[in-house]
Design a protein around this motif. Sequence first.
Motif, PDB file in Angstrom:
ATOM      1  N   GLY A   1       0.804  -1.217   0.000  1.00  0.00           N
ATOM      2  CA  GLY A   1       0.000   0.000   0.000  1.00  0.00           C
ATOM      3  C   GLY A   1       0.836   1.265   0.000  1.00  0.00           C
TER       4      GLY A   1
ATOM      5  N   GLY B   1      -0.398   4.446   0.030  1.00  0.00           N
ATOM      6  CA  GLY B   1      -1.186   5.614   0.452  1.00  0.00           C
ATOM      7  C   GLY B   1      -0.308   6.454   1.387  1.00  0.00           C
TER       8      GLY B   1
ATOM      9  N   THR C   1       0.086   6.469   4.609  1.00  0.00           N
ATOM     10  CA  THR C   1       0.807   5.725   5.656  1.00  0.00           C
ATOM     11  C   THR C   1       2.001   4.984   5.059  1.00  0.00           C
ATOM     12  OG1 THR C   1      -1.305   5.416   6.804  1.00  0.00           O
ATOM     13  CG2 THR C   1       0.535   4.022   7.499  1.00  0.00           C
ATOM     14  N   GLY C   2       1.759   4.270   3.946  1.00  0.00           N
ATOM     15  CA  GLY C   2       2.838   3.497   3.325  1.00  0.00           C
ATOM     16  C   GLY C   2       3.977   4.383   2.858  1.00  0.00           C
TER      17      GLY C   2
ATOM     18  N   GLU D   1       2.036  -1.345  -4.623  1.00  0.00           N
ATOM     19  CA  GLU D   1       0.788  -0.557  -4.684  1.00  0.00           C
ATOM     20  C   GLU D   1      -0.112  -1.080  -5.800  1.00  0.00           C
ATOM     21  OE1 GLU D   1      -1.028   1.880  -3.061  1.00  0.00           O
ATOM     22  OE2 GLU D   1      -2.392   1.555  -4.741  1.00  0.00           O
TER      23      GLU D   1
ATOM     24  N   ALA E   1      -9.413  12.676   2.398  1.00  0.00           N
ATOM     25  CA  ALA E   1      -9.090  13.705   3.401  1.00  0.00           C
ATOM     26  C   ALA E   1      -9.014  15.089   2.769  1.00  0.00           C
ATOM     27  CB  ALA E   1      -7.773  13.376   4.085  1.00  0.00           C
ATOM     28  N   GLY E   2      -9.425  16.078   3.563  1.00  0.00           N
ATOM     29  CA  GLY E   2      -9.352  17.463   3.101  1.00  0.00           C
ATOM     30  C   GLY E   2      -8.500  18.320   4.007  1.00  0.00           C
ATOM     31  N   GLY E   3      -7.884  17.690   5.009  1.00  0.00           N
ATOM     32  CA  GLY E   3      -7.098  18.528   5.907  1.00  0.00           C
ATOM     33  C   GLY E   3      -6.224  17.728   6.849  1.00  0.00           C
TER      34      GLY E   3
ATOM     35  N   GLN F   1      -6.144  15.303  -0.040  1.00  0.00           N
ATOM     36  CA  GLN F   1      -5.301  14.125   0.168  1.00  0.00           C
ATOM     37  C   GLN F   1      -4.397  13.819  -1.022  1.00  0.00           C
ATOM     38  OE1 GLN F   1      -7.284  10.884   2.078  1.00  0.00           O
ATOM     39  NE2 GLN F   1      -5.772   9.361   1.489  1.00  0.00           N
TER      40      GLN F   1
ATOM     41  N   THR G   1       0.534  -3.495  -8.630  1.00  0.00           N
ATOM     42  CA  THR G   1       1.029  -4.700  -7.971  1.00  0.00           C
ATOM     43  C   THR G   1       0.213  -4.936  -6.701  1.00  0.00           C
ATOM     44  OG1 THR G   1       3.229  -4.144  -8.776  1.00  0.00           O
ATOM     45  CG2 THR G   1       3.113  -5.802  -7.050  1.00  0.00           C
TER      46      THR G   1
ATOM     47  N   VAL H   1      -0.950  -7.272  -3.484  1.00  0.00           N
ATOM     48  CA  VAL H   1      -0.599  -8.392  -2.612  1.00  0.00           C
ATOM     49  C   VAL H   1      -1.829  -9.292  -2.499  1.00  0.00           C
ATOM     50  CG1 VAL H   1       0.027  -9.049  -0.252  1.00  0.00           C
ATOM     51  CG2 VAL H   1       1.084  -7.028  -1.318  1.00  0.00           C
TER      52      VAL H   1
ATOM     53  N   GLY I   1      -4.801  -0.054   3.776  1.00  0.00           N
ATOM     54  CA  GLY I   1      -6.114   0.557   3.932  1.00  0.00           C
ATOM     55  C   GLY I   1      -7.113  -0.265   4.737  1.00  0.00           C
TER      56      GLY I   1
ATOM     57  N   MET J   1     -21.679  16.270   1.189  1.00  0.00           N
ATOM     58  CA  MET J   1     -21.658  15.057   2.014  1.00  0.00           C
ATOM     59  C   MET J   1     -22.969  14.940   2.785  1.00  0.00           C
ATOM     60  SD  MET J   1     -17.840  14.637   3.549  1.00  0.00           S
ATOM     61  CE  MET J   1     -17.664  16.276   4.203  1.00  0.00           C
TER      62      MET J   1
ATOM     63  N   PRO K   1     -14.879   9.531   9.671  1.00  0.00           N
ATOM     64  CA  PRO K   1     -13.854  10.576   9.517  1.00  0.00           C
ATOM     65  C   PRO K   1     -14.154  11.861  10.306  1.00  0.00           C
ATOM     66  CG  PRO K   1     -15.176  10.427   7.524  1.00  0.00           C
ATOM     67  CD  PRO K   1     -15.631   9.307   8.416  1.00  0.00           C
TER      68      PRO K   1
ATOM     69  N   GLN L   1      -9.169  12.746  11.356  1.00  0.00           N
ATOM     70  CA  GLN L   1      -8.033  12.218  12.111  1.00  0.00           C
ATOM     71  C   GLN L   1      -7.341  11.013  11.470  1.00  0.00           C
ATOM     72  OE1 GLN L   1      -9.155  12.262  16.600  1.00  0.00           O
ATOM     73  NE2 GLN L   1     -11.074  12.222  15.484  1.00  0.00           N
TER      74      GLN L   1
HETATM   75  C1  LIG Z   1     -14.910  11.288   3.509  1.00  0.00           C
HETATM   76  C2  LIG Z   1     -13.613  11.125   4.201  1.00  0.00           C
HETATM   77  C3  LIG Z   1     -12.939  12.250   4.641  1.00  0.00           C
HETATM   78  C4  LIG Z   1     -11.743  12.125   5.308  1.00  0.00           C
HETATM   79  N1  LIG Z   1     -11.117  13.248   5.757  1.00  0.00           N
HETATM   80  C5  LIG Z   1      -9.986  13.129   6.475  1.00  0.00           C
HETATM   81  C6  LIG Z   1      -9.320  14.300   6.931  1.00  0.00           C
HETATM   82  O1  LIG Z   1      -9.750  15.431   6.680  1.00  0.00           O
HETATM   83  N2  LIG Z   1      -8.183  14.136   7.656  1.00  0.00           N
HETATM   84  C7  LIG Z   1      -7.670  12.901   7.928  1.00  0.00           C
HETATM   85  O2  LIG Z   1      -6.644  12.808   8.610  1.00  0.00           O
HETATM   86  N3  LIG Z   1      -8.259  11.776   7.449  1.00  0.00           N
HETATM   87  C8  LIG Z   1      -9.389  11.861   6.736  1.00  0.00           C
HETATM   88  N4  LIG Z   1      -9.970  10.742   6.231  1.00  0.00           N
HETATM   89  C9  LIG Z   1      -9.324   9.431   6.428  1.00  0.00           C
HETATM   90  C10 LIG Z   1      -8.173   9.207   5.442  1.00  0.00           C
HETATM   91  O3  LIG Z   1      -8.622   9.337   4.119  1.00  0.00           O
HETATM   92  C11 LIG Z   1      -7.564   7.824   5.665  1.00  0.00           C
HETATM   93  O4  LIG Z   1      -7.396   7.619   7.034  1.00  0.00           O
HETATM   94  C12 LIG Z   1      -6.237   7.653   4.943  1.00  0.00           C
HETATM   95  O5  LIG Z   1      -6.394   7.599   3.555  1.00  0.00           O
HETATM   96  C13 LIG Z   1      -5.543   6.363   5.397  1.00  0.00           C
HETATM   97  O6  LIG Z   1      -4.317   6.237   4.735  1.00  0.00           O
HETATM   98  P1  LIG Z   1      -3.666   4.808   4.545  1.00  0.00           P
HETATM   99  O7  LIG Z   1      -2.427   5.034   3.762  1.00  0.00           O
HETATM  100  O8  LIG Z   1      -3.579   4.121   5.852  1.00  0.00           O
HETATM  101  O9  LIG Z   1      -4.727   3.986   3.684  1.00  0.00           O
HETATM  102  P2  LIG Z   1      -5.253   4.298   2.181  1.00  0.00           P
HETATM  103  O10 LIG Z   1      -5.256   5.749   1.918  1.00  0.00           O
HETATM  104  O11 LIG Z   1      -6.528   3.550   2.048  1.00  0.00           O
HETATM  105  O12 LIG Z   1      -4.142   3.663   1.246  1.00  0.00           O
HETATM  106  C14 LIG Z   1      -4.046   2.257   1.112  1.00  0.00           C
HETATM  107  C15 LIG Z   1      -3.335   1.972  -0.198  1.00  0.00           C
HETATM  108  O13 LIG Z   1      -3.148   0.569  -0.298  1.00  0.00           O
HETATM  109  C16 LIG Z   1      -3.453   0.141  -1.626  1.00  0.00           C
HETATM  110  N5  LIG Z   1      -3.842  -1.285  -1.524  1.00  0.00           N
HETATM  111  C17 LIG Z   1      -4.981  -1.795  -1.005  1.00  0.00           C
HETATM  112  N6  LIG Z   1      -4.952  -3.132  -1.030  1.00  0.00           N
HETATM  113  C18 LIG Z   1      -3.765  -3.482  -1.574  1.00  0.00           C
HETATM  114  C19 LIG Z   1      -3.129  -4.734  -1.853  1.00  0.00           C
HETATM  115  N7  LIG Z   1      -3.730  -5.905  -1.553  1.00  0.00           N
HETATM  116  N8  LIG Z   1      -1.908  -4.710  -2.433  1.00  0.00           N
HETATM  117  C20 LIG Z   1      -1.279  -3.549  -2.720  1.00  0.00           C
HETATM  118  N9  LIG Z   1      -1.837  -2.335  -2.487  1.00  0.00           N
HETATM  119  C21 LIG Z   1      -3.058  -2.307  -1.904  1.00  0.00           C
HETATM  120  C22 LIG Z   1      -4.564   1.083  -2.057  1.00  0.00           C
HETATM  121  O14 LIG Z   1      -4.637   1.155  -3.471  1.00  0.00           O
HETATM  122  C23 LIG Z   1      -4.139   2.383  -1.426  1.00  0.00           C
HETATM  123  O15 LIG Z   1      -3.326   3.154  -2.269  1.00  0.00           O
HETATM  124  C24 LIG Z   1     -11.188  10.829   5.542  1.00  0.00           C
HETATM  125  C25 LIG Z   1     -11.849   9.694   5.081  1.00  0.00           C
HETATM  126  C26 LIG Z   1     -13.054   9.834   4.414  1.00  0.00           C
HETATM  127  C27 LIG Z   1     -13.754   8.613   3.936  1.00  0.00           C
END
Ligand SMILES: Cc1cc2nc3c(=O)[nH]c(=O)nc-3n(C[C@H](O)[C@H](O)[C@H](O)COP(=O)(O)OP(=O)(O)OC[C@H]3O[C@@H](n4cnc5c(N)ncnc54)[C@H](O)[C@@H]3O)c2cc1C
Length: 493
Positions: free
Chosen positions: A10, A12, A14-15, A33, A44-46, A98, A120, A122, A153, A212, A281, A285
């Motif tokens: 992943g 995103g 975090t990754g 990814e 996310a918007g902030g 985001q 790619t 997993v 994610g 929303m 959300p 956070q």
């Molecule tokens: C409407 C909404 C508004 C939000 N607003 C905010 C905000 O304002 N502030 C905030 O802090 N957070 C907000 N969030 C939360 C935020 O979007 C997530 O917490 C954040 O994206 C998490 O990041 P992540 O990297 O952990 O996961 P993700 O962003 O989900 O990234 C995971 C990545 O892993 C990849 N992936 C998935 N499965 C696999 C696999 N099997 N193999 C390889 N790759 C894979 C995906 O394609 C993706 O790129 C909001 C969420 C929503 C729904």
Amino acid sequence: MLTSQVLIAGGGPTGLMLAGELRLAGVDVLVLERRPEAMQESRAGGIHARTMEIFDQRGFLDAMLPEVRRLNVAHFSGLWLDVSGLPTRHPYLAAILQHRIERHLGEWARGLGVRVLRDTEVVGLREDGTGVEVELRGAATAARGAYLVGCDGGRSTVRKLAGFAFPGTPAKLTSLLADVELSEPPAPMFQVRREHGSFSVLDFEPGWYRVMTSEFDRVVDRDAEVGLEDVRAAMLRIAGTDFGMHSPRWVSRFSDAARQASEYRRGRVLLAGDAAHIHFPAGGQGLNTGVQDAVNLGWKLAAVLGGAPEDLLDTYHAERHPVGERVLRNTRAQTILGAPGEHMTDLRETMADLIGIGEANARLAGMITALDVRYDVGGDGHPLLGLRVPDVDVKAGEGTRVHELLRRGRPVLLDLGAGAGLREAASGWADRVDVVTAECADEPWRLPPSGEVAAPRAVLIRPDAHVAWVADGERVDGDGLRAALTRWFGPAS
Ligand SMILES: Cc1cc2nc3c(=O)[nH]c(=O)nc-3n(C[C@H](O)[C@H](O)[C@H](O)COP(=O)(O)OP(=O)(O)OC[C@H]3O[C@@H](n4cnc5c(N)ncnc54)[C@H](O)[C@@H]3O)c2cc1C
């Protein structure tokens, strides 16, 4: 077979953050990814102050700042929190989409030498005594690393394949999101509560709006298709108008299901970000928490790969699981506080009244911004212990602010006048810990969410900026310093 010391599933936020942290520490890392292209949609918007500080600590905040709109409020279930008085250089909510954050994180990580393999996915994993092998679909078929971190994610495949338990509470509402154009746009509206639910209309960027909705009387199958007509119908039910929405760029659904992995590490497989915790959300956070998970884990994983005792990795769960748990609790509270009904209106008015008290506002603002996160690092109870070090002005060879001293992602023993005994006590860690002598005119140091403490004579700062040891007396407690150095950075060499 592709190989790397660490595999990250992943790419995103975090990754990417984790990958950069590992590269900074010299670790070979491969991000797998699933998406062929970078994501253009933005959940996310902030981001909040602590994440801004982290980006600053690693030196890429300045590139991002021109794209940031500064708002001096955050919110708790739509009730405004004044963040302008928080003790940070970033006392504001940074409004930035985001996909822009991910672009900056990606540029930083790639600049450090991170490899990101797109297209790619997993799909399988097998752990043995020395590493983890993953089965892939797409641009490659298999990869192997000493450790695998699932940053994939909320529906994490890694979490499921590795058998992590993911307990929590199921969805009780349905929320929809549409990024659209509006032919009759209202002034921006945030979490407007009506009889059948709540809605927001936000103007993130010129030319389009984010609409929303939240409906508390329906839970839709999370895999069901969602389209513009669903959002229009929800708006008509809740607000009685759709403000003339058309030309959708992105339509999505989310819920208040709140779950957390009961352990963040099983052997050589770890989880971070949404893979480890999902929640509504509320307060914005999730992304922040994921980035902060990554910054807690990166240096520890790098140290273990460099020979530090493996139980250092267990402190990742010990420190970050309670933080995630608190986020789940506060988002559940915020969700129910956003429900329709007169009783809830009364409760909200009571809450708003309490938030008017400075200390209550500061407490909630400290929590939502994560500035108040304190880890249990042991020690003598000094108020700085376990908190992130304040970014005070210093005069040092390498920088003029404490957070600038953390650019290299290495531990810093900051000598603010402790004297020769300090260097002597730390001499066995000279290969791992940078000793920086500085002058500090800031007095006192302000602590989040509120409070202050006299400037110390020395602090040991972990690579994630959290304070592991403090000297504020006349004499340096050499044994205490050596114990802290050993606990976090391994035995003296
Ligand atoms: C409407 C909404 C508004 C939000 N607003 C905010 C905000 O304002 N502030 C905030 O802090 N957070 C907000 N969030 C939360 C935020 O979007 C997530 O917490 C954040 O994206 C998490 O990041 P992540 O990297 O952990 O996961 P993700 O962003 O989900 O990234 C995971 C990545 O892993 C990849 N992936 C998935 N499965 C696999 C696999 N099997 N193999 C390889 N790759 C894979 C995906 O394609 C993706 O790129 C909001 C969420 C929503 C729904």
